[in-house]
Write a protein that holds these residues in place. Structure first.
Motif, PDB file in Angstrom:
ATOM      1  N   SER A  70       8.328   5.008  16.504  1.00 14.27           N
ATOM      2  CA  SER A  70       8.580   4.480  15.175  1.00 14.27           C
ATOM      3  C   SER A  70       7.461   4.876  14.220  1.00 14.27           C
ATOM      4  CB  SER A  70       8.676   2.945  15.251  1.00 14.27           C
ATOM      5  OG  SER A  70       8.723   2.413  13.953  1.00 14.27           O
ATOM      6  N   THR A  95       6.930   3.102  11.565  1.00 11.43           N
ATOM      7  CA  THR A  95       6.537   1.852  10.926  1.00 11.43           C
ATOM      8  C   THR A  95       5.139   1.454  11.383  1.00 11.43           C
ATOM      9  OG1 THR A  95       8.839   1.122  10.895  1.00 11.43           O
ATOM     10  CG2 THR A  95       7.129  -0.539  10.546  1.00 11.43           C
ATOM     11  N   ALA A 140       2.019  -0.560  12.631  1.00 14.15           N
ATOM     12  CA  ALA A 140       1.940  -1.772  13.439  1.00 14.15           C
ATOM     13  C   ALA A 140       1.278  -2.895  12.646  1.00 14.15           C
ATOM     14  CB  ALA A 140       1.149  -1.487  14.703  1.00 14.15           C
ATOM     15  N   TYR A 141       1.675  -4.110  12.932  1.00 14.21           N
ATOM     16  CA  TYR A 141       1.029  -5.272  12.326  1.00 14.21           C
ATOM     17  C   TYR A 141      -0.331  -5.478  12.986  1.00 14.21           C
ATOM     18  CZ  TYR A 141       5.447  -6.330  10.067  1.00 14.21           C
ATOM     19  OH  TYR A 141       6.571  -6.261   9.292  1.00 14.21           O
ATOM     20  N   ARG A 142      -1.341  -5.642  12.154  1.00 15.25           N
ATOM     21  CA  ARG A 142      -2.716  -5.735  12.635  1.00 15.25           C
ATOM     22  C   ARG A 142      -3.049  -7.203  12.938  1.00 15.25           C
ATOM     23  NH1 ARG A 142      -6.036  -4.515   8.992  1.00 15.25           N
ATOM     24  NH2 ARG A 142      -7.467  -3.105  10.054  1.00 15.25           N
ATOM     25  N   GLU A 178      -1.231  -5.609  23.052  1.00 12.83           N
ATOM     26  CA  GLU A 178      -1.461  -4.160  23.088  1.00 12.83           C
ATOM     27  C   GLU A 178      -0.322  -3.432  23.780  1.00 12.83           C
ATOM     28  OE1 GLU A 178      -6.294  -3.709  22.879  1.00 12.83           O
ATOM     29  OE2 GLU A 178      -5.362  -4.060  24.830  1.00 12.83           O
ATOM     30  N   GLU A 212       2.755  -4.346  23.437  1.00 15.25           N
ATOM     31  CA  GLU A 212       3.959  -4.583  22.640  1.00 15.25           C
ATOM     32  C   GLU A 212       3.984  -3.682  21.414  1.00 15.25           C
ATOM     33  OE1 GLU A 212       6.469  -6.307  23.350  1.00 15.25           O
ATOM     34  OE2 GLU A 212       7.550  -6.596  21.468  1.00 15.25           O
ATOM     35  N   ALA A 213       5.056  -2.923  21.265  1.00 12.63           N
ATOM     36  CA  ALA A 213       5.193  -2.072  20.089  1.00 12.63           C
ATOM     37  C   ALA A 213       5.236  -2.938  18.837  1.00 12.63           C
ATOM     38  CB  ALA A 213       6.461  -1.240  20.196  1.00 12.63           C
ATOM     39  N   GLY A 214       4.588  -2.474  17.801  1.00  7.68           N
ATOM     40  CA  GLY A 214       4.628  -3.198  16.543  1.00  7.68           C
ATOM     41  C   GLY A 214       3.391  -4.028  16.278  1.00  7.68           C
ATOM     42  N   PHE A 215       2.510  -4.134  17.249  1.00 10.69           N
ATOM     43  CA  PHE A 215       1.275  -4.896  17.051  1.00 10.69           C
ATOM     44  C   PHE A 215       0.061  -4.026  17.384  1.00 10.69           C
ATOM     45  CE2 PHE A 215       4.170  -8.549  18.074  1.00 10.69           C
ATOM     46  CZ  PHE A 215       4.101  -9.138  16.824  1.00 10.69           C
ATOM     47  N   GLU A 216      -0.985  -4.208  16.611  1.00 13.08           N
ATOM     48  CA  GLU A 216      -2.256  -3.526  16.868  1.00 13.08           C
ATOM     49  C   GLU A 216      -3.368  -4.569  16.828  1.00 13.08           C
ATOM     50  OE1 GLU A 216      -3.428  -0.834  13.821  1.00 13.08           O
ATOM     51  OE2 GLU A 216      -5.385  -0.402  14.726  1.00 13.08           O
ATOM     52  N   HIS A 237       6.900 -11.778  16.400  1.00 16.31           N
ATOM     53  CA  HIS A 237       7.659 -10.798  15.611  1.00 16.31           C
ATOM     54  C   HIS A 237       8.371 -11.503  14.461  1.00 16.31           C
ATOM     55  CE1 HIS A 237       7.227  -6.894  17.519  1.00 16.31           C
ATOM     56  NE2 HIS A 237       7.373  -7.437  18.728  1.00 16.31           N
TER      57      HIS A 237
END
Length: 211
Positions: A2, A4, A6-8, A27, A29-33, A121
């Motif tokens: 993606s 998009t 990642a949400y920090r 770490e 999980e996609a979408g999170f940083e 999420h």
């Protein structure tokens, strides 16, 4: 992959094992940083200023300043991050205080990891998130006195739109008023409801709609 961003995320918890476990979970999980871990409230304030995270997962009972005071300090320093409380406490006074202080979610630490990720999420998507027990408490203890009685008609109208997730700009367009005027009304209604955030005001609004 993606495109998009990642949400920090910043994790704040005084237990190293909890920080490590939650950090590893995010770490993977996609979408999170994960951008930082804080072991106390003071460190959290510094890291929030340094990294400007999108999401802060905040423990309640910590050594030094509590999660509640940390949340208040974050809001005072104009931190715009979504703040989700992750705690073992289902004490009603804690629930009320954290929501009133501007928490965007209240989750219990016995939440299953998969469910926790789903809720986080939802939180970054703009929803208020609560563990089932917390939602049940809020539903069972909706104040019988209508807190919206103090609001003007225009303030009620704006709060209704805020509860729908509309931004100030969208509200201004819909009501044919300036964005600055919307901000004035929101500031006034937050003061009358004695809450510190749009989320807390939305919770009060939704409680009144369930009666």
């Amino acid at each position: 992959m993606s495109d998009t961003p990642a949400y920090r995320v910043l994790i704040v918890d005084d237990h190293p094992l909890m920080r490590r476990g939650l950090g590893q979970l995010l770490e993977l999980e996609a979408g999170f940083e994960l951008v930082g871990e804080a072991s106390n409230g003071y460190q959290a304030l510094d890291l929030a200023s340094e990294h400007d995270p999108d999401l802060i997962v905040l423990d309640l009972n910590m050594k030094g300043i509590s999660g509640l005071d940390t949340l208040r300090a974050l809001r005072e320093q104009n931190c715009q991050a979504i703040v989700v409380i992750l705690t073992v406490s289902d004490n009603p006074s804690d629930i009320r205080a954290l929501i009133k202080a501007g928490a965007d979610g209240y989750l219990l630490k016995d939440t299953e990891p998969e469910q926790l990720l789903v809720l986080l999420h939802q939180a970054v998507a703009g929803q208020q998130v609560f563990s089932h027990q917390i939602s049940q408490y809020l539903a069972d203890n909706a104040n019988t006195e209508d807190p919206l009685n103090e609001l003007t008609g225009r303030e009620k109208e704006i709060l209704h739109l805020v509860a729908q997730g509309k931004r100030n700009k969208d509200i201004a367009v819909q009501l044919f008023i300036s964005e600055a005027t919307v901000k004035v009304h929101i500031k006034s209604l937050l003061k009358k409801l004695d809450v510190g955030s749009r989320t807390a005001a939305t919770v009060i609004y939704l409680q009144t709609q369930d009666r």
